[in-house]
Enzyme design. Structure first.
Site, mmCIF file in Angstrom:
data_model
loop_
_atom_site.group_PDB
_atom_site.id
_atom_site.type_symbol
_atom_site.label_atom_id
_atom_site.label_comp_id
_atom_site.label_asym_id
_atom_site.label_seq_id
_atom_site.Cartn_x
_atom_site.Cartn_y
_atom_site.Cartn_z
ATOM 1 N N VAL A 1 16.103 17.330 68.240
ATOM 2 C CA VAL A 1 14.861 17.453 69.004
ATOM 3 C C VAL A 1 14.942 16.798 70.376
ATOM 4 C CG1 VAL A 1 13.428 17.638 66.930
ATOM 5 C CG2 VAL A 1 13.808 15.383 67.973
ATOM 6 N N ASN B 1 7.302 16.429 63.567
ATOM 7 C CA ASN B 1 7.329 15.286 62.654
ATOM 8 C C ASN B 1 8.547 14.386 62.842
ATOM 9 O OD1 ASN B 1 6.837 13.833 59.936
ATOM 10 N ND2 ASN B 1 8.827 14.823 59.612
ATOM 11 N N TYR C 1 8.349 1.597 68.464
ATOM 12 C CA TYR C 1 7.724 2.573 67.574
ATOM 13 C C TYR C 1 6.237 2.699 67.873
ATOM 14 C CZ TYR C 1 6.771 5.190 63.297
ATOM 15 O OH TYR C 1 6.385 6.156 62.404
ATOM 16 N N ALA D 1 4.629 1.976 70.640
ATOM 17 C CA ALA D 1 4.409 2.547 71.967
ATOM 18 C C ALA D 1 4.631 4.051 71.972
ATOM 19 C CB ALA D 1 5.322 1.871 72.984
#
Length: 246
Positions: free
Chosen positions: A60, A86, A151, A153
């Site tokens: 991704v 996700n 994480y 942020a």
């Protein structure tokens, strides 16, 4: 069969919450592409609905990889109706000790990955009569957790990206919402509940006194992708059992 006839792309769809969402979508009649770096034991999921599921490898953080994912999905199933962004990673570390490489990894996967998937999916979603984007955030997007600056942020940024995208894409027929799970019995939450000392401290913060099931969060993901959410746009749906935080 609330998702019958719909095609969904789920990143990070081969394990954890992504896998649970894939299972629920298949059971609700959707065609599902589980996209991830590794398939793990995805065959068990695809066997739930032979012919309606597929695994496609993706990175991704790569524009080309994400574009190829959407193109392959459309070629295989005729289009894209639902995107569930996700895929995510977490790297622990206080601000003064967090390696730059770990910070960049979280930003690239958790935030840039959502942006790239959204941008690549838009041309396909525009052709759908009921297009949905579900960006997976976290309860930590709005709560301070020591050692989790990267994480927290990136997940907070995902929620604001969701709101802006909802305003921009709504007129084009694409609804964009965010799912923010709390402590689940899957993935990162499973590691927390497995540590008796740590879990004893966190358990008191849950009004229901237990972690949520991945299937319970997946049910919320079905709602955000289905016909019942046709007037829900730019919303962050928390699924956390009543989570207090100090």
């Amino acid at each position: 069969m609330r998702l019958a006839g719909k095609t969904a792309v789920i990143t990070g769809g081969s394990r954890g919450l992504g896998r649970a969402i894939a299972e629920r979508y298949l059971l609700e009649g959707a065609r599902v592409v589980c996209a991830a770096r590794s398939p793990y034991d995805i065959k068990e999921v695809l066997d739930l609905a032979p012919g309606r599921g597929a695994y496609v490898p993706v990175d991704v953080t790569s524009d080309d990889s994400v574009a190829a994912l959407m193109a392959e999905t459309a070629e295989r199933f005729g289009g894209v109706d639902i995107l569930v962004a996700n895929a995510g990673v977490s790297r622990d570390g206080r601000v003064d000790r967090l390696p730059v490489a770990d910070w960049q990894d979280m930003v690239a996967t958790n935030l840039t990955g959502v942006f790239l998937c959204t941008r690549a999916a838009i041309p396909y979603l525009e052709r759908s009569p009921a297009a949905r984007i579900v960006n997976v955030s976290s309860s930590m997007a709005t709560r301070v957790a020591i050692g989790a600056a990267g994480y927290c942020a990136t997940k907070a940024a995902v929620e604001m990206f969701t709101r802006v995208s909802a305003i921009e894409l709504g007129p084009r027929g694409i609804l964009v919402n965010s799912l923010a799970p709390g402590i689940l019995d899957e993935g990162m939450g499973q590691q927390l509940t497995a540590n008796d000392k740590i879990w004893a401290r966190y358990k008191t913060r849950l009004a229901l006194g237990r972690p949520g099931g991945a299937d319970e969060a997946a049910d919320a993901a079905v709602f955000l992708a289905g016909p019942e959410s046709s007037y829900v746009n730019g919303h962050v749906l928390e699924v956390n059992g009543g989570l207090l935080w100090s």
